[in-house]
Design a protein around this motif. Structure first.
Motif, short mmCIF file in Angstrom:
data_model
loop_
_atom_site.label_atom_id
_atom_site.label_comp_id
_atom_site.label_asym_id
_atom_site.label_seq_id
_atom_site.Cartn_x
_atom_site.Cartn_y
_atom_site.Cartn_z
N ASN A 262 0.82 -1.21 0.00
CA ASN A 262 0.00 0.00 0.00
C ASN A 262 0.85 1.26 0.00
N GLN A 263 2.01 1.18 0.63
CA GLN A 263 2.89 2.34 0.75
C GLN A 263 3.88 2.46 -0.41
N ASN A 264 3.72 1.58 -1.42
CA ASN A 264 4.61 1.57 -2.59
C ASN A 264 6.08 1.45 -2.19
N LEU A 265 6.34 0.60 -1.21
CA LEU A 265 7.71 0.40 -0.73
C LEU A 265 8.58 -0.30 -1.76
N PHE A 266 7.98 -1.20 -2.52
CA PHE A 266 8.74 -1.99 -3.49
C PHE A 266 8.71 -1.41 -4.90
N LEU A 267 7.59 -0.78 -5.23
CA LEU A 267 7.35 -0.35 -6.61
C LEU A 267 6.63 1.00 -6.64
#
Length: 355
Positions: A262-267
Protein backbone atom coordinates in the motif's frame (compact mmCIF):
# COMPACT_ATOMS: atom_id res chain seq x y z
CA UNK A 1 -16.65 20.99 27.86
CA UNK A 2 -18.47 18.41 29.97
CA UNK A 3 -20.93 17.76 27.15
CA UNK A 4 -18.06 17.15 24.70
CA UNK A 5 -16.39 14.78 27.16
CA UNK A 6 -19.61 12.84 27.62
CA UNK A 7 -20.13 12.58 23.86
CA UNK A 8 -16.57 11.33 23.45
CA UNK A 9 -17.02 8.73 26.19
CA UNK A 10 -20.28 7.51 24.65
CA UNK A 11 -18.54 7.18 21.28
CA UNK A 12 -15.74 5.15 22.88
CA UNK A 13 -18.28 2.86 24.53
CA UNK A 14 -20.05 2.33 21.22
CA UNK A 15 -16.79 1.49 19.49
CA UNK A 16 -15.82 -0.88 22.29
CA UNK A 17 -19.22 -2.61 22.16
CA UNK A 18 -18.97 -2.91 18.36
CA UNK A 19 -15.47 -4.43 18.62
CA UNK A 20 -16.63 -6.94 21.23
CA UNK A 21 -19.58 -7.91 19.04
CA UNK A 22 -17.26 -8.42 16.08
CA UNK A 23 -14.89 -10.55 18.18
CA UNK A 24 -17.75 -12.76 19.37
CA UNK A 25 -18.99 -13.36 15.83
CA UNK A 26 -15.53 -14.27 14.55
CA UNK A 27 -14.82 -16.44 17.60
CA UNK A 28 -18.06 -18.31 17.00
CA UNK A 29 -17.13 -19.08 13.40
CA UNK A 30 -13.59 -20.18 14.19
CA UNK A 31 -14.53 -22.25 17.24
CA UNK A 32 -16.65 -24.42 14.95
CA UNK A 33 -13.82 -24.90 12.45
CA UNK A 34 -11.25 -25.65 15.15
CA UNK A 35 -13.53 -27.55 17.50
CA UNK A 36 -10.78 -30.05 18.39
CA UNK A 37 -8.70 -28.04 20.86
CA UNK A 38 -6.15 -30.84 21.05
CA UNK A 39 -5.72 -31.07 17.29
CA UNK A 40 -3.85 -28.89 14.81
CA UNK A 41 -5.14 -25.33 14.69
CA UNK A 42 -4.71 -21.99 13.05
CA UNK A 43 -4.05 -18.31 13.51
CA UNK A 44 -6.31 -15.56 12.20
CA UNK A 45 -6.08 -11.81 11.89
CA UNK A 46 -8.30 -8.95 10.84
CA UNK A 47 -6.58 -5.62 10.20
CA UNK A 48 -8.04 -2.25 9.33
CA UNK A 49 -6.06 0.77 8.14
CA UNK A 50 -2.88 -1.23 8.61
CA UNK A 51 -3.51 -2.15 12.27
CA UNK A 52 -4.78 -5.45 13.72
CA UNK A 53 -8.27 -5.30 15.21
CA UNK A 54 -8.54 -9.05 15.78
CA UNK A 55 -5.86 -11.70 16.31
CA UNK A 56 -6.40 -15.13 17.77
CA UNK A 57 -4.90 -18.62 17.62
CA UNK A 58 -6.64 -21.98 17.96
CA UNK A 59 -5.53 -25.56 18.55
CA UNK A 60 -1.96 -26.85 18.73
CA UNK A 61 1.24 -25.74 16.99
CA UNK A 62 2.87 -29.07 17.89
CA UNK A 63 0.84 -32.15 18.79
CA UNK A 64 3.72 -34.29 20.06
CA UNK A 65 4.91 -31.64 22.53
CA UNK A 66 1.37 -30.44 23.30
CA UNK A 67 2.27 -26.83 22.42
CA UNK A 68 -0.60 -24.42 21.94
CA UNK A 69 -0.80 -22.32 18.79
CA UNK A 70 -0.08 -18.62 19.20
CA UNK A 71 -0.40 -15.64 16.88
CA UNK A 72 3.39 -15.46 16.38
CA UNK A 73 3.76 -18.93 14.87
CA UNK A 74 5.31 -19.36 11.41
CA UNK A 75 3.31 -21.19 8.76
CA UNK A 76 4.14 -22.39 5.30
CA UNK A 77 2.22 -20.12 2.92
CA UNK A 78 1.81 -22.41 -0.06
CA UNK A 79 0.61 -20.49 -3.12
CA UNK A 80 0.42 -17.12 -1.37
CA UNK A 81 4.12 -17.28 -2.31
CA UNK A 82 3.03 -16.31 -5.84
CA UNK A 83 2.37 -12.75 -4.67
CA UNK A 84 6.03 -12.34 -3.77
CA UNK A 85 7.20 -13.85 -7.04
CA UNK A 86 4.93 -11.53 -9.02
CA UNK A 87 6.11 -8.42 -7.20
CA UNK A 88 9.74 -9.52 -7.69
CA UNK A 89 9.13 -9.75 -11.44
CA UNK A 90 7.59 -6.26 -11.48
CA UNK A 91 10.59 -4.95 -9.52
CA UNK A 92 12.86 -6.27 -12.25
CA UNK A 93 10.64 -4.69 -14.89
CA UNK A 94 10.88 -1.33 -13.14
CA UNK A 95 14.68 -1.67 -13.31
CA UNK A 96 14.42 -2.36 -17.07
CA UNK A 97 15.71 -5.91 -16.66
CA UNK A 98 12.64 -7.32 -18.40
CA UNK A 99 9.18 -6.47 -19.65
CA UNK A 100 6.07 -8.50 -18.86
CA UNK A 101 5.39 -8.51 -22.61
CA UNK A 102 8.72 -10.28 -23.25
CA UNK A 103 8.55 -13.84 -24.60
CA UNK A 104 10.18 -16.32 -22.24
CA UNK A 105 12.54 -17.34 -25.07
CA UNK A 106 14.37 -14.06 -24.40
CA UNK A 107 15.62 -15.58 -21.14
CA UNK A 108 15.33 -19.32 -21.86
CA UNK A 109 16.15 -19.48 -25.60
CA UNK A 110 15.45 -23.18 -26.05
CA UNK A 111 12.12 -23.28 -24.18
CA UNK A 112 9.54 -25.07 -26.41
CA UNK A 113 7.07 -22.57 -27.91
CA UNK A 114 8.91 -19.93 -25.86
CA UNK A 115 8.54 -17.30 -28.61
CA UNK A 116 4.77 -17.39 -28.12
CA UNK A 117 4.57 -17.44 -24.30
CA UNK A 118 5.01 -14.14 -22.47
CA UNK A 119 5.94 -13.36 -18.88
CA UNK A 120 2.50 -11.75 -18.59
CA UNK A 121 0.91 -15.10 -19.43
CA UNK A 122 3.01 -16.88 -16.81
CA UNK A 123 1.92 -14.33 -14.22
CA UNK A 124 -1.81 -14.57 -14.92
CA UNK A 125 -2.05 -18.33 -15.61
CA UNK A 126 -2.88 -18.08 -19.30
CA UNK A 127 0.32 -19.65 -20.71
CA UNK A 128 -1.04 -23.13 -21.44
CA UNK A 129 2.11 -24.74 -19.98
CA UNK A 130 1.47 -28.12 -18.34
CA UNK A 131 1.01 -27.77 -14.56
CA UNK A 132 3.67 -30.09 -13.13
CA UNK A 133 1.71 -30.60 -9.90
CA UNK A 134 -0.94 -32.42 -11.94
CA UNK A 135 1.52 -34.78 -13.61
CA UNK A 136 1.42 -38.38 -12.35
CA UNK A 137 5.21 -38.53 -12.44
CA UNK A 138 5.57 -35.77 -9.84
CA UNK A 139 5.97 -38.44 -7.14
CA UNK A 140 9.33 -39.30 -8.70
CA UNK A 141 10.77 -35.86 -7.93
CA UNK A 142 8.82 -34.78 -4.83
CA UNK A 143 11.71 -35.45 -2.47
CA UNK A 144 14.58 -34.61 -4.82
CA UNK A 145 16.60 -31.42 -4.48
CA UNK A 146 16.37 -30.01 -7.98
CA UNK A 147 17.91 -26.87 -9.36
CA UNK A 148 15.44 -24.42 -10.94
CA UNK A 149 16.73 -25.50 -14.35
CA UNK A 150 16.08 -29.15 -13.49
CA UNK A 151 12.60 -28.36 -12.13
CA UNK A 152 11.67 -26.50 -15.31
CA UNK A 153 13.22 -29.36 -17.30
CA UNK A 154 10.80 -31.76 -15.62
CA UNK A 155 7.77 -30.27 -17.40
CA UNK A 156 9.08 -28.10 -20.24
CA UNK A 157 8.72 -30.77 -22.96
CA UNK A 158 5.18 -31.73 -21.99
CA UNK A 159 2.51 -30.87 -24.58
CA UNK A 160 0.80 -27.54 -23.88
CA UNK A 161 -2.78 -27.71 -22.56
CA UNK A 162 -3.96 -24.85 -24.79
CA UNK A 163 -2.59 -22.02 -26.92
CA UNK A 164 -1.09 -19.14 -24.90
CA UNK A 165 -3.77 -16.59 -24.02
CA UNK A 166 -6.62 -18.90 -25.02
CA UNK A 167 -7.92 -19.56 -21.49
CA UNK A 168 -7.22 -19.09 -17.78
CA UNK A 169 -6.11 -22.20 -15.94
CA UNK A 170 -4.36 -21.96 -12.57
CA UNK A 171 -0.82 -23.19 -13.06
CA UNK A 172 2.15 -23.73 -10.74
CA UNK A 173 4.60 -24.37 -13.59
CA UNK A 174 4.34 -20.77 -14.77
CA UNK A 175 5.58 -19.51 -11.42
CA UNK A 176 8.42 -22.04 -11.40
CA UNK A 177 9.53 -20.56 -14.73
CA UNK A 178 9.22 -17.05 -13.27
CA UNK A 179 11.46 -18.02 -10.36
CA UNK A 180 14.02 -19.40 -12.80
CA UNK A 181 13.90 -16.18 -14.85
CA UNK A 182 14.50 -14.14 -11.68
CA UNK A 183 17.61 -16.23 -11.03
CA UNK A 184 18.86 -15.97 -14.62
CA UNK A 185 18.54 -12.18 -14.59
CA UNK A 186 19.87 -11.46 -11.10
CA UNK A 187 22.46 -14.23 -10.91
CA UNK A 188 21.34 -14.99 -7.35
CA UNK A 189 18.96 -17.54 -5.91
CA UNK A 190 15.24 -16.84 -5.73
CA UNK A 191 15.49 -17.38 -1.96
CA UNK A 192 18.19 -14.74 -1.56
CA UNK A 193 16.48 -12.26 -3.87
CA UNK A 194 13.21 -12.42 -1.94
CA UNK A 195 15.01 -12.28 1.41
CA UNK A 196 17.08 -9.22 0.50
CA UNK A 197 14.66 -7.24 -1.65
CA UNK A 198 11.33 -7.97 0.01
CA UNK A 199 11.59 -9.50 3.50
CA UNK A 200 14.42 -7.29 4.73
CA UNK A 201 13.07 -4.18 3.03
CA UNK A 202 9.64 -4.60 4.64
CA UNK A 203 11.02 -5.59 8.06
CA UNK A 204 9.55 -9.10 7.71
CA UNK A 205 12.11 -10.60 10.10
CA UNK A 206 10.11 -13.80 10.71
CA UNK A 207 9.60 -14.70 7.05
CA UNK A 208 11.80 -17.03 5.05
CA UNK A 209 12.10 -19.74 2.43
CA UNK A 210 10.76 -22.98 3.95
CA UNK A 211 13.15 -25.54 5.41
CA UNK A 212 12.38 -28.73 7.31
CA UNK A 213 15.95 -29.10 8.62
CA UNK A 214 16.76 -25.62 9.98
CA UNK A 215 15.85 -24.66 13.55
CA UNK A 216 13.05 -22.13 13.09
CA UNK A 217 11.73 -20.42 16.20
CA UNK A 218 7.94 -20.46 16.64
CA UNK A 219 7.48 -22.87 13.74
CA UNK A 220 3.98 -24.36 13.53
CA UNK A 221 4.40 -28.02 12.59
CA UNK A 222 2.33 -29.31 9.71
CA UNK A 223 -0.13 -32.19 9.92
CA UNK A 224 -2.46 -34.25 7.79
CA UNK A 225 -5.44 -36.39 8.74
CA UNK A 226 -5.43 -40.04 7.72
CA UNK A 227 -8.75 -41.76 8.47
CA UNK A 228 -9.49 -40.42 11.96
CA UNK A 229 -5.89 -39.81 13.07
CA UNK A 230 -3.48 -36.91 12.67
CA UNK A 231 -0.07 -37.68 11.19
CA UNK A 232 3.00 -35.55 10.48
CA UNK A 233 2.90 -33.99 7.04
CA UNK A 234 4.36 -35.73 4.03
CA UNK A 235 7.95 -34.65 3.41
CA UNK A 236 8.84 -32.87 0.21
CA UNK A 237 11.86 -31.02 -1.11
CA UNK A 238 11.14 -27.30 -1.10
CA UNK A 239 12.96 -26.99 -4.40
CA UNK A 240 9.72 -28.39 -5.87
CA UNK A 241 7.14 -25.79 -4.74
CA UNK A 242 9.93 -23.21 -5.19
CA UNK A 243 8.68 -19.84 -6.48
CA UNK A 244 5.10 -21.10 -6.67
CA UNK A 245 4.75 -22.11 -3.01
CA UNK A 246 7.83 -22.40 -0.77
CA UNK A 247 7.73 -19.33 1.51
CA UNK A 248 6.89 -19.13 5.24
CA UNK A 249 5.53 -16.23 7.26
CA UNK A 250 3.47 -15.04 10.24
CA UNK A 251 0.36 -12.94 10.74
CA UNK A 252 2.42 -9.91 11.74
CA UNK A 253 4.80 -10.18 8.80
CA UNK A 254 2.00 -10.67 6.30
CA UNK A 255 0.43 -7.44 7.55
CA UNK A 256 3.80 -5.74 7.02
CA UNK A 257 3.71 -7.13 3.47
CA UNK A 258 0.25 -5.74 2.83
CA UNK A 259 1.16 -2.35 4.30
CA UNK A 260 4.38 -2.21 2.27
CA UNK A 261 2.39 -2.81 -0.92
CA UNK A 262 0.00 0.00 0.00
CA UNK A 263 2.89 2.34 0.75
CA UNK A 264 4.61 1.57 -2.59
CA UNK A 265 7.71 0.40 -0.73
CA UNK A 266 8.74 -1.99 -3.49
CA UNK A 267 7.35 -0.35 -6.61
CA UNK A 268 5.96 2.89 -7.96
CA UNK A 269 2.17 3.06 -7.91
CA UNK A 270 1.78 2.55 -11.67
CA UNK A 271 3.96 -0.58 -11.50
CA UNK A 272 2.28 -2.23 -8.52
CA UNK A 273 -1.10 -1.49 -10.10
CA UNK A 274 -0.31 -4.10 -12.75
CA UNK A 275 -0.55 -6.83 -10.12
CA UNK A 276 -4.12 -5.74 -9.36
CA UNK A 277 -5.37 -5.27 -12.91
CA UNK A 278 -7.56 -7.78 -14.73
CA UNK A 279 -6.51 -8.75 -18.23
CA UNK A 280 -8.20 -10.31 -21.24
CA UNK A 281 -7.90 -13.57 -23.13
CA UNK A 282 -7.33 -13.69 -26.88
CA UNK A 283 -11.11 -13.68 -27.40
CA UNK A 284 -11.62 -10.62 -25.17
CA UNK A 285 -12.95 -12.50 -22.16
CA UNK A 286 -11.89 -10.93 -18.85
CA UNK A 287 -9.55 -12.86 -16.55
CA UNK A 288 -10.35 -12.28 -12.88
CA UNK A 289 -6.71 -12.63 -11.90
CA UNK A 290 -3.92 -10.09 -11.81
CA UNK A 291 -0.36 -11.09 -11.00
CA UNK A 292 -0.43 -13.28 -7.86
CA UNK A 293 -3.94 -12.26 -6.76
CA UNK A 294 -7.47 -13.33 -7.67
CA UNK A 295 -9.47 -10.15 -8.30
CA UNK A 296 -12.96 -10.99 -7.07
CA UNK A 297 -15.64 -9.49 -4.82
CA UNK A 298 -17.50 -10.19 -1.59
CA UNK A 299 -20.95 -8.64 -1.19
CA UNK A 300 -20.22 -6.78 -4.44
CA UNK A 301 -17.17 -5.13 -2.87
CA UNK A 302 -13.89 -5.64 -4.79
CA UNK A 303 -11.32 -7.95 -3.20
CA UNK A 304 -7.79 -9.17 -3.80
CA UNK A 305 -7.58 -12.77 -2.65
CA UNK A 306 -5.33 -15.79 -2.68
CA UNK A 307 -5.10 -19.10 -0.88
CA UNK A 308 -2.36 -21.62 -0.46
CA UNK A 309 -2.13 -25.37 0.00
CA UNK A 310 0.97 -27.43 0.65
CA UNK A 311 1.42 -30.66 2.60
CA UNK A 312 0.42 -29.90 6.20
CA UNK A 313 -0.72 -26.30 5.67
CA UNK A 314 -3.54 -24.30 4.15
CA UNK A 315 -3.77 -20.51 4.01
CA UNK A 316 -6.10 -17.76 2.80
CA UNK A 317 -5.87 -14.00 2.55
CA UNK A 318 -8.57 -11.49 1.56
CA UNK A 319 -7.96 -7.76 1.12
CA UNK A 320 -10.55 -5.03 0.50
CA UNK A 321 -8.53 -2.26 -1.19
CA UNK A 322 -11.20 0.43 -0.96
CA UNK A 323 -11.75 -0.16 2.77
CA UNK A 324 -8.13 -1.10 3.61
CA UNK A 325 -9.31 -4.22 5.43
CA UNK A 326 -7.14 -7.35 5.45
CA UNK A 327 -8.25 -10.79 6.68
CA UNK A 328 -5.77 -13.64 6.91
CA UNK A 329 -6.17 -17.26 7.99
CA UNK A 330 -3.27 -19.71 8.46
CA UNK A 331 -3.79 -23.40 9.31
CA UNK A 332 -1.26 -26.14 10.17
CA UNK A 333 -3.34 -29.06 8.91
CA UNK A 334 -4.50 -29.54 5.37
CA UNK A 335 -7.64 -31.01 6.95
CA UNK A 336 -8.64 -27.49 8.08
CA UNK A 337 -8.91 -25.24 5.05
CA UNK A 338 -9.34 -21.58 6.06
CA UNK A 339 -10.60 -20.53 2.61
CA UNK A 340 -14.33 -20.38 3.27
CA UNK A 341 -14.15 -19.26 6.89
CA UNK A 342 -11.77 -16.42 5.97
CA UNK A 343 -14.24 -15.23 3.35
CA UNK A 344 -17.06 -15.61 5.89
CA UNK A 345 -15.10 -13.47 8.36
CA UNK A 346 -14.59 -10.93 5.58
CA UNK A 347 -18.36 -10.70 5.09
CA UNK A 348 -18.88 -10.13 8.83
CA UNK A 349 -16.19 -7.44 8.97
CA UNK A 350 -17.59 -5.60 5.95
CA UNK A 351 -21.10 -5.68 7.38
CA UNK A 352 -19.78 -4.47 10.74
CA UNK A 353 -17.88 -1.58 9.08
CA UNK A 354 -21.15 -0.30 7.60
CA UNK A 355 -22.77 0.06 11.04
Amino acid sequence: MKKNTLTFLLLLLQLFASAQKLDRKIDSLLSNVFADKNGPGGAFMVAKAGKPIYQKAFGKANLELNVNMNTSNLFQLGSITKQFTAIAILMLEEKDKLSVSDPISKFIPDYPNGNNITIHQLLNHTSGIKDFTKMKSIAQIAQQNLSPKELVGFFRDEPIDFKPGEKFEYNNSGYAVLGYIIELITQETYENFIQKNIFEKAGMSNSRYANDVAIIQNRAYGYQKKSSQYVNKTKISFSIPYASGALMSTLEDMLKWQNALNQNLFLKSNSVKKAFTKSKLNNGEVVNYGYGWHLLSINNIPTREHGGSIFGFKTMGVYFPNQDIYILGLSNCDCNSPTQVTRDIAKIVIENSKN
